[in-house]
Structures are given as C-alpha cells and as structure tokens.
Design an enzyme around this catalytic site. Structure first.
Site, PDB file in Angstrom:
ATOM      1  N   CYS A   8       0.814  -1.209   0.000  1.00 30.52           N
ATOM      2  CA  CYS A   8       0.000   0.000   0.000  1.00 30.52           C
ATOM      3  C   CYS A   8       0.851   1.264   0.000  1.00 30.52           C
ATOM      4  CB  CYS A   8      -0.899  -0.019   1.232  1.00 30.52           C
ATOM      5  SG  CYS A   8      -1.796   1.518   1.520  1.00 30.52           S
ATOM      6  N   TRP A  28      -7.822  -7.282   4.385  1.00 27.40           N
ATOM      7  CA  TRP A  28      -6.441  -7.513   4.827  1.00 27.40           C
ATOM      8  C   TRP A  28      -6.425  -8.589   5.904  1.00 27.40           C
ATOM      9  CZ3 TRP A  28      -3.106  -5.580   1.656  1.00 27.40           C
ATOM     10  CH2 TRP A  28      -3.268  -4.307   1.093  1.00 27.40           C
ATOM     11  N   VAL A  45     -11.789  -0.974   6.079  1.00 24.34           N
ATOM     12  CA  VAL A  45     -10.690  -1.384   6.959  1.00 24.34           C
ATOM     13  C   VAL A  45      -9.396  -1.181   6.192  1.00 24.34           C
ATOM     14  CG1 VAL A  45      -9.647  -3.312   8.197  1.00 24.34           C
ATOM     15  CG2 VAL A  45     -12.131  -3.000   8.223  1.00 24.34           C
ATOM     16  N   THR A  46      -8.671  -0.131   6.545  1.00 27.70           N
ATOM     17  CA  THR A  46      -7.525   0.296   5.757  1.00 27.70           C
ATOM     18  C   THR A  46      -6.241   0.275   6.581  1.00 27.70           C
ATOM     19  OG1 THR A  46      -7.893   2.626   6.338  1.00 27.70           O
ATOM     20  CG2 THR A  46      -8.986   1.790   4.340  1.00 27.70           C
ATOM     21  N   GLU A  65      -4.941   7.664   9.414  1.00 26.72           N
ATOM     22  CA  GLU A  65      -4.754   8.639   8.335  1.00 26.72           C
ATOM     23  C   GLU A  65      -3.251   8.819   8.095  1.00 26.72           C
ATOM     24  OE1 GLU A  65      -4.379  10.728   5.507  1.00 26.72           O
ATOM     25  OE2 GLU A  65      -6.513  10.396   5.920  1.00 26.72           O
ATOM     26  N   SER A  66      -2.777   8.305   6.971  1.00 25.41           N
ATOM     27  CA  SER A  66      -1.332   8.288   6.704  1.00 25.41           C
ATOM     28  C   SER A  66      -0.732   9.685   6.648  1.00 25.41           C
ATOM     29  CB  SER A  66      -1.048   7.549   5.397  1.00 25.41           C
ATOM     30  OG  SER A  66      -1.586   8.241   4.274  1.00 25.41           O
ATOM     31  N   TYR A 112      -5.769   5.684  -8.713  1.00 23.22           N
ATOM     32  CA  TYR A 112      -6.876   4.844  -8.255  1.00 23.22           C
ATOM     33  C   TYR A 112      -8.179   5.230  -8.950  1.00 23.22           C
ATOM     34  CZ  TYR A 112      -4.111   2.720  -4.536  1.00 23.22           C
ATOM     35  OH  TYR A 112      -3.172   2.001  -3.846  1.00 23.22           O
TER      36      TYR A 112
END
Length: 326
Positions: A63, A96, A131-132, A148-149, A195
């Site tokens: 990812c 995942w 679900v990330t 939150e990246s 994306y």
C-alpha cells in the site's frame, strides 16, 4: 475488498454505480495525534505522548499510503521505538489478513488476530467503514490513534525528536504553505488519481481521472527540470508522498490501472528523481516489489479476474540518477 457495517464484515466492492462509474475514496475515521507531551493535536483528543515502545504500526508493504509511514519511521530513527505488523498482500473476501504464507508477512504482532478488521472491532464492536492501512495503535490505551497516513507522517516527522535526537525535518514551518499546496495538487491528480483511473467502471470516470494524471506528470517533468526537489533545494514531505506512488507506477499502475499513455521511465527528470528517492539511505529497505505486484494483480478481481501475475519490466533502481546537477 469489503467493509464493516455495524461491526459485521461484508465483502463489498466500492459502489461506483451511484457515482456514474467514478471511484470515490472514503474518509478515515481515527484522527488523533501523538505529540511530545500528549497534548491534543490538530484533531481528535489528547493523551498520546511520544514514548518508546508504546505504539504499534499495522502496514501493508503493497500500500502506498502505509509505505509513507514506513519511510518516515526509517528516516526519523523510529524503527527501535515503533514495532510493525505486516499484513498479507492478498486482499480478498476477508480484506487484509494476518496470514503468514508470503515472505515478509508477520502476523498480528500484538494479539494474534486473523484479520485487520479485528483491530477495528476491538476498538468499537459496532464499527462501520472500510478497513484500511496504516493503523497506528496505542498499547497503553488499547485503541487506534490514527489511520490517516498523511497525519501519521506529520507525527513521525517531529513528535519523537526529543526521544530519538533525530532533528531531520521534512516539514519546516516556513515551507508548510508550499508543501501543503504541492500535496493537495498531487493527491487529487496523482496519488489518488491512479486509483480513480484504475477503479473507474465507466469510460467517463476513467477519462476524467487519466487526463489530469498525465497533465500533472507532464508538469512535474518540467518542474523537476528546474528544481532539485518538489519544493526547492531540500527534500520535504511532498517528495516522499509522491515517491510512494511513482515507485509503483511502472510495476503496477501503468498496466493494471490503465495509466498507460507513458511509462514513468520515459520522463527523464521524474525517472531520475524517483530513483534518487529510492536510493536515499534507508528507503530501499521499505520497498517490497514482491508485495506490490502480487497485491494489485491478485486482489482486484474486478480488474484482473484470472489473477494472472505479469512478468513486468526489469528495472535497475540502483542506476545512477544524475540529479546532482539540477
């Protein structure tokens, strides 16, 4: 790809019918911040001080959003202080998972749970949403700090400096307006743009995404002809946010997501810049092409229903990048 609905898992792809075939990313739900003393950050609540061994990071090597956090973890000397769990690259009917039958996977290092969704339900038995990864977990409070990246890397950039003594700063205050503007421009057309092209289920949705994507890549090629890095002479957060997308461009996005007007390696400045970022000390170790190629081609049955893994071009990422003269 699925989602939780009131704590129950449903194997559901993104709903593109209601958006005319256009992919729309969902908003992350956990937005707390680690700060040096545990005071509240820009969002969420306080109570998350920077402490060694307190936090655990759930990631996928495939990812690009999780990859950002791995890069900052490496560059900021946080590897000894924040452990990680690595999910399996195959994201199928259960989303995942913590299966360990692929090199580099770790299982769930905290609880031994089978699925990443179990971490979300552990916090809220009635959780709803996608679900990330990444997921930043607090071992003391037993809850998710953030998924939150973009905000996790801001925390990693400075919150732990007093602990590590690492003063590298990829978000200097005097450059933040420029960094934020660059991030905003690149997120919509490149980071998320690939994306929007790849997950589109209508010609209109694809066309609306792929045009701006290559317009931005063309602009970046010209910009990097005159600028050492995205925001000037020093590497900033904006560079690392773009890198995790571009390092995946030729291996997966070009073909799998139909972003195929050009290969990245046909852009001399972008290609040299991406190789330089890859060759930055500590970064190559965060790049796992086996996970990247496997995940995209095997997980997206709507795009690649026979799950054939392509042979892919042979790329020399250690080839001299030639960026010193810029």
């Amino acid at each position: 790809m699925g989602q939780l609905v009131d704590g129950i898992w449903r194997d559901e792809w993104y709903d593109t019918e209601s958006t005319g075939g256009r992919f729309q990313r969902t908003v992350t739900a956990h937005r707390n911040w680690i700060t040096p003393d545990g005071s509240p950050g820009p969002s969420g609540e306080g109570g998350f001080p920077a402490e060694s061994g307190r936090y655990h990071l759930y990631v996928s090597y495939a990812c690009p959003w999780a990859h950002r956090t791995l890069i900052f973890r490496a560059l900021k000397g946080l590897v000894p202080h924040i452990d990680i769990s690595v999910v399996h690259p195959d994201m199928l009917s259960d989303g995942w998972t913590f299966a360990t039958d692929f090199p580099g996977t770790t299982g769930d290092g905290l609880f031994g749970l089978p699925f990443l969704r179990d971490i979300y339900v552990k916090v809220d038995p009635h959780a709803s949403g996608r679900v990330t990864v990444p997921v930043l977990w607090d071992n003391i409070r037993g809850r998710i700090v953030s998924n939150e990246s973009a905000e996790i890397i801001r925390m990693f950039n400075s919150a732990f400096d007093g602990l590590t003594g690492n003063s590298a700063n990829f978000c200097p205050k005097d450059r933040l307006p420029q960094i934020d503007a660059m991030n905003e421009r690149l997120y919509g057309t490149v980071n998320n743009g690939v994306y929007k092209a790849g997950f589109a289920t209508s010609q209109a949705g694809y066309d609306e995404a792929v045009g701006p994507l290559f317009q931005t890549l063309d602009w970046l090629e010209g910009h990097l002809a005159a600028s050492r890095y995205l925001c000037g002479a020093q590497v900033t957060e904006a560079d690392w946010r773009l890198f995790t997308t571009l390092v995946r461009f030729d291996p997966v996005y070009h073909t799998h997501f139909k972003c195929n007007r050009a290969w990245l390696r046909e852009y001399p400045n972008l290609w040299g810049w991406t190789r330089e970022m890859y060759q930055w000390p500590g970064v190559a170790e965060t790049v796992h092409f086996d996970h990247i190629v496997r995940h995209y081609h095997y997980s997206h049955a709507t795009i690649n229903p026979y799950r054939i893994i392509p042979i892919n071009p042979v790329i020399d990422w250690l080839e001299p990048h030639g960026r010193e003269a810029v």
